[in-house]
Write an enzyme that holds these catalytic residues in place. Sequence first.
Site, PDB file in Angstrom:
ATOM      1  N   ASP A  95      12.946 -20.681  19.211  1.00 55.25           N
ATOM      2  CA  ASP A  95      13.264 -19.586  20.138  1.00 55.25           C
ATOM      3  C   ASP A  95      12.175 -18.508  20.138  1.00 55.25           C
ATOM      4  O   ASP A  95      12.393 -17.395  20.626  1.00 55.25           O
ATOM      5  CB  ASP A  95      14.592 -18.935  19.751  1.00 55.25           C
ATOM      6  CG  ASP A  95      15.801 -19.743  20.209  1.00 55.25           C
ATOM      7  OD1 ASP A  95      15.612 -20.751  20.900  1.00 55.25           O
ATOM      8  OD2 ASP A  95      16.945 -19.354  19.860  1.00 55.25           O
ATOM      9  N   ASP A 150      16.412 -23.161   7.161  1.00 52.39           N
ATOM     10  CA  ASP A 150      15.720 -22.005   7.723  1.00 52.39           C
ATOM     11  C   ASP A 150      14.233 -22.115   7.417  1.00 52.39           C
ATOM     12  O   ASP A 150      13.811 -22.916   6.575  1.00 52.39           O
ATOM     13  CB  ASP A 150      16.289 -20.712   7.142  1.00 52.39           C
ATOM     14  CG  ASP A 150      17.650 -20.348   7.745  1.00 52.39           C
ATOM     15  OD1 ASP A 150      18.019 -20.955   8.776  1.00 52.39           O
ATOM     16  OD2 ASP A 150      18.336 -19.479   7.177  1.00 52.39           O
ATOM     17  N   ASP A 152      12.047 -20.519   5.759  1.00 52.35           N
ATOM     18  CA  ASP A 152      11.455 -20.237   4.453  1.00 52.35           C
ATOM     19  C   ASP A 152      11.930 -21.195   3.365  1.00 52.35           C
ATOM     20  O   ASP A 152      11.628 -20.999   2.182  1.00 52.35           O
ATOM     21  CB  ASP A 152      11.764 -18.797   4.040  1.00 52.35           C
ATOM     22  CG  ASP A 152      13.247 -18.465   4.105  1.00 52.35           C
ATOM     23  OD1 ASP A 152      13.931 -19.014   4.991  1.00 52.35           O
ATOM     24  OD2 ASP A 152      13.727 -17.657   3.283  1.00 52.35           O
ATOM     25  N   ASP A 243      27.643 -19.344  10.099  1.00 53.90           N
ATOM     26  CA  ASP A 243      27.866 -20.349   9.061  1.00 53.90           C
ATOM     27  C   ASP A 243      29.218 -20.169   8.377  1.00 53.90           C
ATOM     28  O   ASP A 243      29.964 -21.129   8.177  1.00 53.90           O
ATOM     29  CB  ASP A 243      26.731 -20.299   8.024  1.00 53.90           C
ATOM     30  CG  ASP A 243      26.351 -18.888   7.601  1.00 53.90           C
ATOM     31  OD1 ASP A 243      27.042 -17.927   7.990  1.00 53.90           O
ATOM     32  OD2 ASP A 243      25.356 -18.728   6.865  1.00 53.90           O
TER      33      ASP A 243
END
Length: 494
Positions: A95, A150, A152, A243
């Site tokens: 995005d 994610d 990281d 989540d």
Amino acid sequence: MGLAIAYIIIAIYSFALLLIFFYSLAQLNLLVNYLGYKKRNEEAPKFNLLDPKEIPFVTIQLPIYNEEYVMERLLDNIAKIEYPKSKLEIQVLDDSTDDSVNETARRIEELQKEGLDIQHIRRENRQGFKAGALKEGLEIAKGDFIAIFDADFLPEADWLKKTVPYFKDEEIGVVQTRWGHINRDYSTLTRIQAFALDAHFTLEQVGRNSKGHFINFNGTAGIWRKECIFDAGNWEGDTLTEDLDLSYRAQLKNWKFKYLEDVETPAELPVVISAARSQQFRWNKGGAENFRKTVWSVITAKNIPFKTKFHGVMHLLNSSMFLCVFLVALLSIPMLYIKNTYGHLGWVFEVTSFFILSTIILFVCYWFTYKSIQGSSFDNFVDYIKLFFTFFSVALGFSLHNTVAVLEGHLGKRSEFVRTPKFNINSIKDTWKGNKYLTNKLSPNMILEFALMIYFLFGMYSAIPLNDYGLFPFHLMLFLGFGFVFFKSITSKA
């Protein structure tokens, strides 16, 4: 100060203290569960990944938004995942609105030429933010199981081999792994964050999961059965913690979650307090939003036992404890003067012992989680004592910021998903200076945090003329905590 006002202050103060005490008792029960949990050979059947007929198709989703500093590291790491290429698909749900898009596209094209089934998926808008991206990717996902990381996170090459086999049990909807920290010792801020997260990923996740209570998928480093996502109603973007939302909807539909404490998935902790602020705000507001959205469904559910309901309510109230802590802190100075003005109300201050007892309970609980990862030597215990009180002080310093987040969540104030900037920080030598995603704004909260630092300095001073030093250590921690948060906030500039 009028007697009526004094009674109101006492009532609010006492109620907040009792809620904190009940929260600490819930944590103590989780500790008992944790210590009673015996590692055992899994009785449930597992997929045999050595048999080609049993290997299920897996889709890995990588939701990203403006991740220039970590994209190359992320893609290079995911490319090393050991799994049959014919049964693996990777979706980069991008995005991004900055120049990182072009570099990401270039690297994906290289990986495609190497034979990896990896797709660069772009949307016209960010509707639903991360939840919207996951939902859109799910519509075309080929996998029966959906792993999510994610930007990281750096899963080990054998991550799928350690997680996928559990899904042979058709009742399991999610397998979640423990977060690790590649930059735990970078600074005081990272050590504190690692300390808090370790407690969640040992005491809380194991303590709940071992007794069949509800746990949450942590947004990353876990894998879903696609059928479970659809059965629970799919991803929804009406809270900031999508989540937690989907996790509760799935478990209310009788899906089981499997938590793997022994499978560690390393990730990068925020190294700048502004990044930690945005993450804390999102998590705490999202928690309150989910309480508002889900708690009644938990309370009225006929398919779960009372104890699971109790722990579910306390879990959904986790972030709201910051509101209680902030009220206790704010009212502690007026309470000091009430005690010394109205002698006949002295008995009321016995409720303060609940706070001391709560602190002792948390100290014991966190020690067991700390030593499970760091070890139980005497030197580690000394380090733990220092870290616990540093963590406690800084958590108090975050209480205003997190209280605002909680109140917004409970009141239904909507806000957009603010991502946590990533830095690609692996060691003390690495620097975050020049990170273009950092904000330099001085927020009203920071000004209030400075005012509260002075307020609790006054609280410490008040002990002298009143000759009452009972709350002095508490006010000292508040002074140091708000001072730490304020000065780190104004000095952490890109």
